[in-house]
Write an enzyme that holds these catalytic residues in place. Structure first.
Site: not given
Ligand code: NDP
Length: 468
Positions: A220-222, A224-225, A242, A276
Site C-alpha cells: 500500500g502507501s508509504t 500507511t507503511g 511493498e 505499484c
C-alpha cells in the site's frame, strides 16, 4: 445458479454491512460484512489455535494443500475473474482479470514447488552449524485494491508454505475480491489456517498492534507503511513492506521507437496504471523523442477503455473516486504548467463510472507534480533529455525506488546504466515483468523485504541456527 452467483451468495450479507458498487457502472454488486476489532481478535485467536497443527504437517502435506489450492483457483477462474472485474473495474480481457486469476494459480504453484532445505553453514571439522527455517506463527496480510487477488496470494501462500497461519485484511475498496478468493482457498485448507476480516477503519492497525501476530506483510502507501513501522515496534514485529513507487523508464537514443512502443505502453498502463511497479515517468533521448511519443500515442489511441465485462476492452475505470481525484489533480497541474497534451487529459465528468481517459503528456518540466508524485492511474508524463547523466540524476532524485527500466538495443550499455539506477528491480526493454521465481522488493521509501522465490519464503520464516 451460476458459479459467480454461488460465490457471491457465499460471501455477501443480505442486509446491513456495506454496499459494493461496480466502478464502471455504479451498479450495486452486493453487501459485504463490516467487522469490528473484536472480530479481528477472534480471527487472530482462530489462527493461533490452528497454526501448530498446520506447522506439524509434513512439508509434502503442506505442498499438497497448496497445489490443491491452485487447482481450486483454476476450477473457479471464470467466476473469480468476473467478480474481480465487477468490483475492481479491470477488464476480463488483456493483462487484467483473467490474467490476475491465472497469476494467482502460478504464484501458488511456484512456492509449492520451491524447497527450502536446511542449509549447512559451516562444516570444517571443528564447527558444524546448520540453518533451519521455522514457522513464525501468525502472519498478518494487509492487501491492496489494485491487484486484490494476486497480491493476497503473494502474501498468503509463502506464509502457509512455511507453516504459518494467516489473518488477512483486504482493502475496503475490494473486500469482495478478498473474500471470494479466501472462500475458494478455504475449500482446501483446514479451519482457522486462513482467516479474513472484512471492513475498514481500524482493522489493519488492530492486526499490527496485536502481540499475537508475528509478522506483517503490507502492500500500500508509504504513508500507511510508516504507521505500520511505528506500531510494530511494540512487539518487534517482522515486516515486509511493498510501498509502491514512482518508477522511471529511460529510453536511450539507439532504440527502434515502433518496436518498443507496445511494451512501453503496457509497462505504464497495465491495470489502467494502477500498479505499484508500473512505469510512471518516462525519460526519452532528444534524438528520438518525437518518434517515441508518436509511436506510443498510436498504440495508446487504439487500446479500448470501457466496462470490464465487455470483451473488447483492455483498459477499465479507476477503482475509486479517491484515485480519480489524484490523477485529475496531477494532470491539471501538468496542463497548467504548459506541458503538451498528446492524448486524453480531459475526462467526461458527466459520464457514469470513474473513467479517466488514457493520457500522454509530453514536453513536461521534470519537476512537475505529475512527474514527481505517484499518479497510480492512466496518465504518463514523458520528459525529454539531452544529457544521459541528467536523466539518471532525475530518475534517482525521488524517495521512491521500487522498479525502473532501461530501453536500448545495446544490452551491455543498458546493463551499465541499470547499475546506476536506485531501484529494487531494473528491467531492460520491459517494465514490471515480474516472475514468481525472481525476488521482488523496493529500495528507499518503496519499502523493504523481498517477496517471491526462495528469498520470499525466507522472509516468512524464523531462521534458526543449530550448532554443535
Ligand atoms: P493505504 O496504503 O492507506 O492502505 C489502506 C489499507 O491499510 C487498509 O486495508 C487499511 O485498513 C490499512 N491501514 C490503514 N492504516 C493502517 C495502520 N495504521 N496500520 C495497519 N493497517 C492500516 O491505501 P489506500 O487504499 O488509501 O491508497 C492510498 C494510495 O496508496 C493510493 O493512492 C496509491 O497511490 C497507493 N497504493 C499503492 C499500492 C501498491 O501496490 N503499492 C496499492 C494501493 C494503493 P484499516 O483502515 O482497517 O486499518
Amino acid at each position: 445458479m451460476s458459479r459467480y452467483n454461488e460465490l457471491l451468495q457465499a460471501i455477501t450479507v443480505r442486509e446491513g454491512g456495506r454496499e459494493v458498487h461496480d466502478p464502471a457502472t455504479g451498479e450495486l454488486i452486493g453487501r459485504v460484512p463490516v467487522q469490528s476489532a473484536a472480530d479481528v481478535d477472534a480471527a487472530i485467536d482462530r489462527a493461533r489455535a490452528a497454526q501448530p497443527a498446520w506447522a506439524a504437517l509434513s512439508d509434502e502435506e503442506r505442498v499438497g494443500h497448496l497445489n490443491r489450492i491452485a487447482d481450486a483457483i483454476e476450477a473457479n477462474a471464470e467466476a473469480l475473474a468476473e467478480l474481480l472485474s465487477r468490483e475492481q473495474g479491470k477488464p476480463l480481457n488483456g493483462p487484467n482479470a483473467r490474467f490476475e486469476v491465472s497469476a494467482c494459480a502460478a504464484w501458488t504453484r511456484v512456492p509449492a514447488a520451491t524447497p527450502l532445505p536446511v542449509e549447512v553453514v559451516i562444516d570444517d571439522g571443528e564447527t558444524y552449524a546448520e540453518m533451519h527455517y521455522r514457522p513464525l506463527g501468525v502472519v498478518g496480510a494487509i492487501t491492496p485494491w489494485n491487484w486484490p487477488m494476486m497480491i493476497a496470494i503473494w502474501q498468503i501462500i509463502p506464509a502457509l508454505r512455511m507453516g504459518n497461519a494467516v489473518v488477512q485484511k483486504p482493502s475496503e475498496y475490494t473486500t469482495l475480491s478478498g473474500l471470494a478468493l479466501a472462500h475458494v482457498v478455504n475449500t482446501v485448507l483446514p479451519d482457522g489456517v486462513l482467516n479474513v476480516v472484512a471492513g475498514g477503519g481500524d482493522l489493519g492497525s488492530r492486526i499490527v498492534e496485536s502481540d499475537l501476530v508475528e509478522k506483517i506483510m503490507f502492500t500500500g502507501s508509504t504513508r500507511t507503511g510508516k504507521k505500520i513501522i511505528e506500531a510494530s515496534s511494540g512487539s518487534i514485529k517482522r515486516l515486509t513492506l511493498e510501498l509502491g513507487g514512482n518508477d522511471a523508464g529511460i529510453v536511450l537514443d539507439d532504440v527502434d521507437p515502433e518496436a518498443i512502443a507496445e511494451d512501453l505502453f503496457w509497462g505504464a498502463f497495465i491495470n489502467t496504471g494502477q500498479t505499484c511497479a508500473a512505469l510512471k515517468r518516462l525519460y526519452v533521448a532528444d534524438a528520438i523523442y518525437d518518434s517515441v511519443v508518436s509511436a506510443l500515442a498510436e498504440v495508446a489511441a487504439r487500446m479500448p477503455m470501457g466496462n470490464g465485462l465487455d470483451e473488447e476492452n483492455v483498459l477499465g475505470p479507476l477503482q475509486n473516486d479517491m484515485q480519480f481525484e489524484i490523477v485529475d489533480r496531477l494532470v491539471a497541474s501538468a496542463k497548467a504548467s504548459g506541458a503538451r497534451v498528446v492524448l486524453g487529459g480531459d475526462p467526461d465528468r458527466d459520464a457514469v463510472g470513474y473513467f479517466y481517459p488514457t493520457t500522454l503528456i509530453a514536453d513536461i518540466d521534470p519537476h512537475n507534480d505529475l512527474v514527481v508524485e505517484e499518479q497510480f492511474g492512466p496518465a504518463l508524463p514523458i520528459v525529454r533529455y539531452t544529457d544521459l547523466d541528467e536523466a539518471v540524476r532525475l530518475a534517482n532524485e525521488l524517495d521512491a525506488g521500487l522498479g525502473a527500466s532501461v530501453w536500448s538495443s545495446d544490452r551491455e550499455r543498458a546493463r551499465e546504466l541499470a547499475a546506476r539506477i536506485q531501484a529494487g528491480t531494473v528491467w531492460i526493454n520491459s517494465h514490471g515483468t515480474i516472475n514468481p521465481f525472481v525476488p521482488f522488493g523496493g529500495a528507499k521509501q518503496s519499502g523493504y523485504g523481498l517477496e517471491f522465490g526462495v528469498a520470499g519464503l525466507k522472509s516468512v520464516a524464523q531462521p534458526q541456527i543449530i550448532q554443535g
